[in-house]
Motif scaffolding. Structure first.
Motif, short mmCIF file in Angstrom:
data_model
loop_
_atom_site.label_atom_id
_atom_site.label_comp_id
_atom_site.label_asym_id
_atom_site.label_seq_id
_atom_site.Cartn_x
_atom_site.Cartn_y
_atom_site.Cartn_z
N ASN A 1 0.84 -1.14 -0.06
CA ASN A 1 0.07 0.00 -0.14
C ASN A 1 0.92 1.16 -0.13
O ASN A 1 1.53 1.60 0.99
N PRO A 2 1.15 1.82 -1.12
CA PRO A 2 1.88 3.16 -1.16
C PRO A 2 1.40 4.35 -0.39
O PRO A 2 2.23 5.28 -0.19
N ALA A 3 0.07 4.37 -0.20
CA ALA A 3 -0.44 5.57 0.58
C ALA A 3 -1.13 4.85 1.86
O ALA A 3 -2.23 4.70 1.91
N VAL A 4 -0.13 4.76 2.91
CA VAL A 4 -0.61 3.87 3.92
C VAL A 4 -1.76 4.68 4.64
O VAL A 4 -2.31 3.88 5.71
N GLU A 5 -2.04 6.00 4.72
CA GLU A 5 -3.13 6.74 5.19
C GLU A 5 -4.17 6.23 5.05
O GLU A 5 -5.21 6.55 5.75
N HIS A 6 -4.47 5.53 4.00
CA HIS A 6 -5.87 4.90 3.50
C HIS A 6 -5.63 3.34 3.79
O HIS A 6 -4.72 2.68 3.28
N LEU A 7 -6.30 2.67 4.50
CA LEU A 7 -6.27 1.44 4.82
C LEU A 7 -6.40 0.15 4.00
O LEU A 7 -5.71 -0.74 3.95
N SER A 8 -7.22 0.49 2.68
CA SER A 8 -7.22 -0.35 1.72
C SER A 8 -6.61 0.33 0.49
O SER A 8 -7.29 1.43 0.23
N VAL A 9 -5.97 -0.11 -0.53
CA VAL A 9 -5.63 0.23 -1.74
C VAL A 9 -6.79 0.37 -2.56
O VAL A 9 -6.73 1.16 -3.74
N PHE A 10 -7.90 -0.31 -2.44
CA PHE A 10 -9.20 -0.57 -3.21
C PHE A 10 -10.23 0.61 -2.84
O PHE A 10 -11.10 0.83 -3.37
N ALA A 11 -10.02 1.24 -1.57
CA ALA A 11 -10.91 2.23 -1.17
C ALA A 11 -10.30 3.48 -1.98
O ALA A 11 -9.16 3.96 -1.84
N ARG A 12 -11.19 4.23 -2.84
CA ARG A 12 -10.87 5.24 -3.59
C ARG A 12 -11.63 6.52 -3.20
O ARG A 12 -12.60 7.12 -3.71
N PRO A 13 -11.15 7.06 -1.72
CA PRO A 13 -11.91 8.24 -1.40
C PRO A 13 -11.20 9.57 -2.45
O PRO A 13 -10.49 10.25 -1.61
N THR A 14 -11.44 9.67 -3.45
CA THR A 14 -10.96 10.83 -4.26
C THR A 14 -11.67 11.91 -4.00
O THR A 14 -12.93 11.90 -3.81
N PHE A 15 -11.26 13.00 -4.21
CA PHE A 15 -11.99 14.35 -4.06
C PHE A 15 -12.11 15.07 -5.21
O PHE A 15 -11.19 14.94 -6.14
N SER A 16 -13.33 15.85 -5.25
CA SER A 16 -13.52 16.55 -6.67
C SER A 16 -12.72 18.08 -6.45
O SER A 16 -12.41 18.57 -7.47
N SER A 17 -12.41 18.30 -5.18
CA SER A 17 -11.86 19.77 -5.09
C SER A 17 -10.58 19.73 -4.37
O SER A 17 -10.57 18.91 -3.24
N LEU A 18 -9.67 20.47 -4.54
CA LEU A 18 -8.45 20.75 -3.87
C LEU A 18 -8.70 20.88 -2.32
O LEU A 18 -8.03 20.36 -1.62
N LEU A 19 -9.58 21.88 -2.03
CA LEU A 19 -9.92 22.22 -0.56
C LEU A 19 -10.51 21.26 0.03
O LEU A 19 -9.80 20.81 1.34
N GLU A 20 -11.15 20.39 -0.54
CA GLU A 20 -11.58 19.03 0.20
C GLU A 20 -10.46 18.25 0.61
O GLU A 20 -10.40 17.61 1.68
N ALA A 21 -9.69 18.29 -0.33
CA ALA A 21 -8.55 17.14 -0.20
C ALA A 21 -7.68 17.73 1.00
O ALA A 21 -7.14 16.99 1.59
#
Lengths: 217, 352
Positions: free
Chosen positions: B139-159
């Motif tokens: 998992n290259p992004a360990v802050e997200h527990l699963s690599v298959f969870a894709r909590p992507t953001f539509s806005s930079l501010l949200e991210a």
């Protein structure tokens, strides 16, 4: 109805969107161009010349693969009601899925399916962001990144380096592997890993230089 | 230069080639179905809600569930009715036609199942069990527990807000953690901005769709902005300037920055935006000032730990900006302060 041979870009767009839209809750235009590019690379892996693909790619000003033909087809599919655009993502409409079924029924597009399947499966298997990252490291995009202006990708000069990588890849994963998801995922992960190792090396060098600067201070 | 060893290591150790090697084309097809299913599962089931063990199966041929599963009767559910939590052992069988079969509190013979099905397992970490061999998924992004969870953001501010809440607040990002001198998170290490930049760069790249994130992009003749974010297919761009507040220690040498540093950052970002606009008149550019706040009360040169009172003293102390550029110009986003907590100790007195 026009000759289906001329619908390669439309076929690819609909096929990719149809495979990924339910998983990702729609597909963005950039994702469509990226996955189509990977599919084209997989065709090259199977020794098809890039010119067979039916449409060309350039390195876009934002550094990603981009096909003007795909863009034109995407606009046409939206206008024709085959793709639905909501906010920034695209999904196929019932007419779009019917059109895809029609195109799939002809002999002109069947050969592309294994490459599109391989690319879409890779997009599911490789973590989000990593595929974009990896593709930027493939020889053609990397070579063109030194130019400021958009530049055609997968030219004869580029494919020499690509074939070299693919030769090693085929040897490593085995030439008898029919499912293209396997070499595709290994190759994309390799490119991503090679970049990560390079960044790690640079970071260590930078940290070392910071520390030695501190010691001098 | 191709590193054959790295490529061979990946081919030998990654779940995709392993599944194909061990279970053949039918295994690869079943794997595809599982890979299509997992992001949909994680859109309703947060990995944080899995305190037990989750298995997701796709049999290579249909109707083989009974030999490997026992316990309560399965329930067939549409994909929008999947479990919202896993406390013990839950098994989900991926079926066709937008439905799945769910066994709660199940007993599963994993050794047998993994010879006739593609078996995904989540138990704190995640991977595939193939012929009773566990193959972890990096998992290259360990802050997200699963690599298959894709909590992507539509806005930079949200991210950025998510980055603040989940990665910086308690320093859960491994790259960000490198910015601290010790695990107590009292002083920053020397040159912490480098690690902060890498951490935010990686986070934005993996969580925003269709962006390119470039570190240290030159915007005028001499100065690079920390990050530049560009979006595909649009002229939108964001310049992100990162400043840190608090103290950084390297041996006996201490560097400290307080509120004035954030105000300097705001002015600097405005200058960058003005300069950038002259050279890129068509770009739709917005500036974001990100202030990583590691201020602690009563630190001396020898402090190694802080109390909760001292460590959290500045948690809610906002920075006064004058002028407030976000009220004067539309290309300047309200500055975002990212307070980073220390790991406080109960016995650390003020100034210890």
């Amino acid at each position: 109805m026009a000759d289906p041979e001329s619908y390669q870009a439309s076929y690819d767009l609909l096929a990719i969107a149809e495979r990924l839209e339910r998983v990702w809750d729609g597909v963005t235009a950039a994702e469509l161009h990226l996955v189509a590019y990977v599919a084209c690379l997989l065709a090259i892996y199977r020794k098809r010349p890039a010119s067979d693909w039916g449409y060309a790619f350039i390195r876009s000003p934002w550094g990603a693969p981009f096909s003007p033909d795909l863009e034109a087809s995407c606009n046409a599919l939206r206008v024709g009601g085959f793709l639905d655009a909501r906010t920034d993502v695209l999904t196929t409409t019932p007419s779009g899925r019917d059109f895809l079924a029609f195109l799939s029924g002809g002999s002109q597009h069947g050969w592309r399916t294994q490459f599109l399947d391989g690319a879409c499966s890779s997009a599911l298997a490789v973590p989000a962001g990593a595929m974009r990252n990896a593709v930027q490291e493939e020889p053609s995009l990397r070579r063109s990144s030194v130019h400021r202006q958009p530049r055609p990708l997968l030219t004869a000069g580029d494919t020499v380096a690509l074939y070299e990588q693919f030769g090693v890849l085929a040897e490593v994963v085995g030439t008898d592997v029919s499912d293209l998801m396997v070499p595709s995922v290994v190759w994309l992960t390799y490119l991503s890993e090679a970049k990560r190792l390079e960044e790690q090396r640079l970071a260590l060098a930078e940290t070392g230089s910071l520390e030695s600067r501190h010691r001098v201070d | 230069m191709i590193d054959t060893n790295v490529m061979r290591r990946l081919a030998d150790g990654m779940f995709v080639p392993i599944v194909h090697r061990e279970l053949g084309d039918a295994g690869a097809a079943a794997l595809r179905d599982v890979l299509s299913f997992l992001p949909r599962l994680y859109s309703v089931l947060s990995p944080e809600q899995i305190t037990g063990t989750l298995y997701v199966l796709r049999f290579l041929t249909p109707q083989q569930a009974s030999p490997v599963l026992s316990g309560c009767s399965p329930v067939e559910v549409p994909l929008d009715r999947l479990p919202r939590g896993v406390a013990q052992t839950t098994v989900i069988e991926v079926l066709d036609k937008e439905v799945a079969r769910v066994w709660e509190n199940a007993a599963i013979d994993v050794a047998l199942a993994s010879t006739i099905a593609v078996v995904y397992r989540y138990r704190g970490d995640e991977g595939f069990v193939v012929r009773d061999r566990y193959c972890a998924i990096p998992n290259p992004a360990v802050e997200h527990l699963s690599v298959f969870a894709r909590p992507t953001f539509s806005s930079l501010l949200e991210a950025l807000q998510d980055y603040r809440a989940r990665l910086v607040r308690t320093s859960t990002c491994h790259l960000f953690r490198m910015a601290w001198e010790t695990e107590q998170r009292v002083f920053f290490a020397s040159g912490p901005e480098h690690h902060m930049r890498r951490s935010l760069c990686q986070f934005l790249y993996s969580r925003l769709r269709d962006v390119n994130v470039l570190p240290e992009q030159r915007v005028d003749e001499t100065h690079p902005v920390d990050l530049k974010v560009t979006w595909s297919f649009t002229l939108s761009e964001a310049l992100i300037e990162i400043k840190w507040l608090g103290k950084s220690r390297n041996g006996t040498s201490i560097v400290e920055y307080w509120d004035a540093r954030a105000r300097e950052g705001a002015k600097q970002l405005v200058d960058y935006l003005d300069w950038y606009r002259t050279t890129n008149p068509n770009a739709d550019t917005k500036g974001y000032l990100v202030v990583v706040d590691g201020r602690r009360r009563s630190l001396s040169a020898t402090t190694t730990s802080v109390s909760q009172a001292d460590g959290m003293y500045d948690e809610h102390r906002e920075i006064e900006y004058n002028p407030r550029y976000e009220e004067l110009r539309s290309d300047f986003a309200p500055p975002l302060r990212l307070f980073a907590e220390p790991k406080w100790t109960a016995d650390a007195g003020a100034g210890s």
